[in-house]
Design a protein around this motif. Structure first.
Motif, PDB file in Angstrom:
ATOM      1  N   MET A   1     -73.226 -30.099  32.128  1.00  0.00           N
ATOM      2  CA  MET A   1     -74.491 -29.595  31.311  1.00  0.00           C
ATOM      3  C   MET A   1     -75.297 -30.633  31.045  1.00  0.00           C
ATOM      4  SD  MET A   1     -73.246 -26.466  31.200  1.00  0.00           S
ATOM      5  CE  MET A   1     -74.310 -25.686  29.968  1.00  0.00           C
TER       6      MET A   1
ATOM      7  N   GLY B   1     -80.675 -20.513  33.541  1.00  0.00           N
ATOM      8  CA  GLY B   1     -81.213 -19.558  32.587  1.00  0.00           C
ATOM      9  C   GLY B   1     -82.219 -20.119  31.823  1.00  0.00           C
ATOM     10  N   TRP B   2     -81.737 -21.375  31.264  1.00  0.00           N
ATOM     11  CA  TRP B   2     -82.676 -22.347  30.462  1.00  0.00           C
ATOM     12  C   TRP B   2     -83.939 -22.507  31.082  1.00  0.00           C
ATOM     13  CZ3 TRP B   2     -78.027 -25.655  28.553  1.00  0.00           C
ATOM     14  CH2 TRP B   2     -77.256 -24.795  27.398  1.00  0.00           C
TER      15      TRP B   2
ATOM     16  N   GLN C   1     -83.462 -20.911  22.238  1.00  0.00           N
ATOM     17  CA  GLN C   1     -82.203 -20.993  23.016  1.00  0.00           C
ATOM     18  C   GLN C   1     -81.205 -21.856  22.274  1.00  0.00           C
ATOM     19  OE1 GLN C   1     -81.788 -19.016  25.816  1.00  0.00           O
ATOM     20  NE2 GLN C   1     -83.745 -18.250  25.198  1.00  0.00           N
TER      21      GLN C   1
ATOM     22  N   GLU D   1     -74.962 -21.063  35.543  1.00  0.00           N
ATOM     23  CA  GLU D   1     -75.898 -19.868  35.125  1.00  0.00           C
ATOM     24  C   GLU D   1     -76.418 -19.994  33.900  1.00  0.00           C
ATOM     25  OE1 GLU D   1     -76.656 -17.558  37.384  1.00  0.00           O
ATOM     26  OE2 GLU D   1     -75.113 -18.657  38.910  1.00  0.00           O
ATOM     27  N   LYS D   2     -75.936 -20.568  32.799  1.00  0.00           N
ATOM     28  CA  LYS D   2     -76.593 -20.841  31.675  1.00  0.00           C
ATOM     29  C   LYS D   2     -77.672 -22.064  31.749  1.00  0.00           C
ATOM     30  CE  LYS D   2     -74.207 -20.744  27.897  1.00  0.00           C
ATOM     31  NZ  LYS D   2     -73.109 -21.214  26.858  1.00  0.00           N
ATOM     32  N   VAL D   3     -77.216 -23.088  32.423  1.00  0.00           N
ATOM     33  CA  VAL D   3     -78.537 -23.970  32.849  1.00  0.00           C
ATOM     34  C   VAL D   3     -79.698 -23.386  33.361  1.00  0.00           C
ATOM     35  CG1 VAL D   3     -78.969 -26.173  33.749  1.00  0.00           C
ATOM     36  CG2 VAL D   3     -76.860 -25.795  32.542  1.00  0.00           C
TER      37      VAL D   3
ATOM     38  N   ARG E   1     -79.712 -25.839  40.451  1.00  0.00           N
ATOM     39  CA  ARG E   1     -78.397 -25.236  40.527  1.00  0.00           C
ATOM     40  C   ARG E   1     -77.725 -25.891  42.037  1.00  0.00           C
ATOM     41  NH1 ARG E   1     -76.501 -20.064  40.457  1.00  0.00           N
ATOM     42  NH2 ARG E   1     -78.801 -19.302  39.535  1.00  0.00           N
TER      43      ARG E   1
ATOM     44  N   GLU F   1     -77.203 -20.934  20.688  1.00  0.00           N
ATOM     45  CA  GLU F   1     -76.049 -21.532  21.257  1.00  0.00           C
ATOM     46  C   GLU F   1     -74.980 -22.141  20.175  1.00  0.00           C
ATOM     47  OE1 GLU F   1     -73.634 -22.844  23.805  1.00  0.00           O
ATOM     48  OE2 GLU F   1     -75.519 -22.184  24.614  1.00  0.00           O
TER      49      GLU F   1
ATOM     50  N   GLN G   1     -70.242 -20.317  34.886  1.00  0.00           N
ATOM     51  CA  GLN G   1     -70.981 -20.030  33.644  1.00  0.00           C
ATOM     52  C   GLN G   1     -71.945 -20.793  33.140  1.00  0.00           C
ATOM     53  OE1 GLN G   1     -68.541 -18.674  30.278  1.00  0.00           O
ATOM     54  NE2 GLN G   1     -70.040 -16.929  30.194  1.00  0.00           N
ATOM     55  N   GLY G   2     -71.472 -22.109  33.019  1.00  0.00           N
ATOM     56  CA  GLY G   2     -72.467 -23.392  32.655  1.00  0.00           C
ATOM     57  C   GLY G   2     -73.496 -23.501  33.764  1.00  0.00           C
TER      58      GLY G   2
ATOM     59  N   HIS H   1     -86.314 -20.063  31.910  1.00  0.00           N
ATOM     60  CA  HIS H   1     -86.953 -19.877  30.386  1.00  0.00           C
ATOM     61  C   HIS H   1     -87.881 -20.838  30.054  1.00  0.00           C
ATOM     62  CE1 HIS H   1     -87.132 -17.894  26.338  1.00  0.00           C
ATOM     63  NE2 HIS H   1     -87.053 -19.108  25.827  1.00  0.00           N
TER      64      HIS H   1
END
Length: 246
Positions: free
Chosen positions: A221, A83-84, A99, A79-81, A238, A103, A76-77, A87
């Protein structure tokens, strides 16, 4: 809730009580108020004496992690990075400010805000690494509170047993009571060894493993946020972060 921890506690208690029953013992023989006061009170007192107040407060706060560990999801982490990163490529690094507002994690919020503010790469790394290392050391010191008590408990149990034997020796005029008196004296040793090896040391070990996993997650992260600041594309980010997956 971590059901495995709960199962472990139940299994340990059942094993001890079941073994005592198989040997023909009774639960009542393992219950002794004086021994409990000596062992648990003495162990807690030694732990409090060794541990600074701030570490003890932190130890009590993170004790819930034994049954309710923090959610540490590396996938999940990642995918979050990613996504950032996507963005930021669309709206620029300044777009990460929004963002950051979304958080909840203060560590991640600070990192995103530093990137959005256009801070230098080394500044971002320096600020976040200090927080990362300080948090790890603080949590490890908190876990050490339980580890220290696990070291003291068996010795305090022996003290309780010796005190019980002293009491028995003062009543040698009653031979019929010697057997039960000696048995009661050694209950303190059982309390000390059991508390150390079935409760305190396992708690300390589990907390250390959670602290280590949390450190690895935040380190991942951090590397992800630094990659965003450097302008790396989402695919390479990724691939880089997947190296942290177990």
């Amino acid at each position: 809730m971590d059901r495995l921890s709960l199962v472990g506690v139940i299994f340990a208690v059942v094993a001890i009580l079941g073994g005592n029953y198989i040997e023909g013992g009774h639960v009542s023989t393992l219950l002794n108020g004086a021994a409990a006061v000596i062992v648990f009170g003495g162990t807690l007192g030694a732990g409090l004496l060794q541990t600074p107040a701030t570490d003890m407060q932190r130890a009590l706060k993170i004790s819930r992690w034994v049954f309710q560990p923090p959610d540490i999801d590396f996938n999940q982490g990642i995918e979050k990075v990613v996504g950032w990163s996507m963005h930021s490529r669309r709206y620029g690094l300044l777009g990460l400010e929004k963002q950051a507002d979304l958080e909840d994690d203060e560590f991640l919020k600070k990192g995103l805000q530093l990137i959005a503010d256009g801070s230098e790469l080394e500044v971002i790394r320096g600020v976040l690494e200090v927080e990362l290392n300080v948090r790890e050391q603080r949590d490890l010191q908190a876990a050490k509170f339980y580890e220290s008590m696990g070291g003291y408990a068996p010795t305090v149990g022996i003290i309780g047993a010796v005190m019980g034997l002293i009491h028995v020796m003062t009543n040698l005029a009653e031979p019929s009571a010697l057997g039960s008196g000696i048995a009661t004296a050694f209950v303190a040793t059982i309390y000390g060894v059991a508390a150390a090896n079935l409760i305190l040391l396992p708690i300390a070990s589990k907390l250390r493993s959670i602290v280590f996993a949390s450190y690895q997650y935040r380190e991942m992260m951090l590397e992800g946020m630094l990659s965003i600041a450097q302008g790396h594309n989402p695919v390479s980010i990724r691939v880089k972060l997947e190296g942290y997956l177990k």
